[in-house]
Design an enzyme around this catalytic site. Structure first.
Site, PDB file in Angstrom:
ATOM      1  N   ASP A  12       0.848  -1.177   0.000  1.00 31.12           N
ATOM      2  CA  ASP A  12       0.000   0.000   0.000  1.00 31.12           C
ATOM      3  C   ASP A  12       0.890   1.236   0.000  1.00 31.12           C
ATOM      4  O   ASP A  12       2.081   1.161   0.336  1.00 31.12           O
ATOM      5  CB  ASP A  12      -0.918  -0.040   1.231  1.00 31.12           C
ATOM      6  CG  ASP A  12      -2.018   1.000   1.168  1.00 31.12           C
ATOM      7  OD1 ASP A  12      -2.413   1.394   0.056  1.00 31.12           O
ATOM      8  OD2 ASP A  12      -2.487   1.428   2.236  1.00 31.12           O
ATOM      9  N   ASP A  14      -0.316   5.002   1.022  1.00 34.00           N
ATOM     10  CA  ASP A  14      -0.574   5.867   2.172  1.00 34.00           C
ATOM     11  C   ASP A  14      -0.564   5.050   3.460  1.00 34.00           C
ATOM     12  O   ASP A  14      -1.220   4.013   3.568  1.00 34.00           O
ATOM     13  CB  ASP A  14      -1.926   6.567   2.015  1.00 34.00           C
ATOM     14  CG  ASP A  14      -1.913   7.562   0.866  1.00 34.00           C
ATOM     15  OD1 ASP A  14      -1.180   8.563   0.962  1.00 34.00           O
ATOM     16  OD2 ASP A  14      -2.609   7.330  -0.135  1.00 34.00           O
ATOM     17  N   LYS A 183      -9.664  -2.560  -3.044  1.00 32.46           N
ATOM     18  CA  LYS A 183      -9.617  -3.168  -1.711  1.00 32.46           C
ATOM     19  C   LYS A 183     -10.863  -2.793  -0.903  1.00 32.46           C
ATOM     20  O   LYS A 183     -11.306  -1.656  -0.999  1.00 32.46           O
ATOM     21  CB  LYS A 183      -8.374  -2.675  -0.977  1.00 32.46           C
ATOM     22  CG  LYS A 183      -7.051  -3.035  -1.641  1.00 32.46           C
ATOM     23  CD  LYS A 183      -5.871  -2.486  -0.854  1.00 32.46           C
ATOM     24  CE  LYS A 183      -5.827  -0.980  -0.865  1.00 32.46           C
ATOM     25  NZ  LYS A 183      -4.689  -0.412  -0.115  1.00 32.46           N
ATOM     26  N   ASP A 208      -1.488  -1.035   6.002  1.00 35.26           N
ATOM     27  CA  ASP A 208      -1.642  -0.406   7.318  1.00 35.26           C
ATOM     28  C   ASP A 208      -3.060  -0.532   7.862  1.00 35.26           C
ATOM     29  O   ASP A 208      -3.365   0.042   8.902  1.00 35.26           O
ATOM     30  CB  ASP A 208      -1.248   1.071   7.255  1.00 35.26           C
ATOM     31  CG  ASP A 208      -2.255   1.916   6.483  1.00 35.26           C
ATOM     32  OD1 ASP A 208      -2.647   1.506   5.375  1.00 35.26           O
ATOM     33  OD2 ASP A 208      -2.654   2.974   6.988  1.00 35.26           O
TER      34      ASP A 208
END
Length: 256
Positions: A12, A14, A183, A208
């Site tokens: 990912d 961010d 996602k 995250d």
């Protein structure tokens, strides 16, 4: 680090590589290592606004060198899905350059006359007129697709309504739920692996968020790594009935 031999990575963006336009510890170094060693990798984002070229330039400005070919967005995943479903099809699109460019390059025609699909993506200028048109086209038989289910997005002033919020409005008016490609749909990871020619047994996913990155990674059969530089905390992990294979304080630990 792991009992599985991981030779391909999805990560990912961010909360893993960057946060609020600054590079997170170890991000630039890990990407540089992957590039130097020839490790196949893709940087993923649910954001459909920007093209890979835009995102590559943004990352370069903060010191992370990711070629545009190594970026995979929900817009690209959506275009790949639709080109498989209806090659050379047509779509009415609510979104920005990242989405429209991806669909054009996949051979789709943009139209508001009897399109095969209504495709909803992220935009900062949602139009009542465009939403009304989308509702009418869906009621007339167009299939409803959305790039991702995120209900809010970040901004310096605070949360902004995102794709999932507008999709809920359209669903309320049409009684049609969209098919979300991004996602936590594991299809986004599978399409990324198809792009790399990778196998799930030897691919790792770094994220995250438990509710998107980790669950989608598990469902796609990947080795999942949760980093604590974004949304999730160690306490959050205990609330879920599933767990990542590894929990790291930051991506920098993968350099060790």
């Amino acid at each position: 680090m792991t009992e599985r031999a991981i030779d391909c990575w999805l990560t990912d963006m961010d909360g893993v590589l960057i946060r609020e336009d600054r590079a997170l510890p170890g991000a630039a170094e890990l990407i540089d290592r992957w590039r130097t060693q020839g490790t196949p990798f893709l940087v993923l984002t649910n954001n459909s606004i920007y093209t890979p070229r835009d995102l590559s330039a943004r990352l370069t400005r903060i010191g992370i060198e990711v070629p545009e070919a190594q970026l995979w967005t929900s817009a690209l995943a959506t275009a790949a899905f639709l080109s498989d479903q209806a090659p050379g099809g047509s779509a009415f699109v609510i979104g920005e350059a990242g989405l429209t460019t991806a669909l054009h390059e996949a051979g789709f025609v943009m139209t508001d006359v009897a399109p095969d699909f209504v495709v909803l993506g992220e935009t900062r200028t949602y139009s009542f007129e465009a939403i009304t048109k989308a509702i009418r086209l869906i009621n007339d038989g167009a299939r409803f697709i959305a790039t991702n289910p995120d209900v809010t997005g970040p901004s310096p002033e605070g949360p902004l309504p995102a794709t999932g919020s507008v999709a809920a409005l359209i669903t309320a008016a049409t009684r049609r739920d969209p098919y979300y490609v991004g996602k936590p749909n594991p299809m986004m990871f599978r399409s990324a692996m198809n792009k790399l020619g990778a196998h799930s047994e030897r691919t790792g996913m770094i994220g995250d968020r438990m509710d998107t990155d980790v669950i989608a990674g598990i469902e796609a059969g990947l080795h999942t790594v949760l980093v604590l530089t974004g949304i999730a905390t160690r306490a959050d992990v205990e609330r879920y009935p599933y767990r990542p294979r590894e929990i790291l304080d930051s991506i920098s630990e993968l350099l060790q």
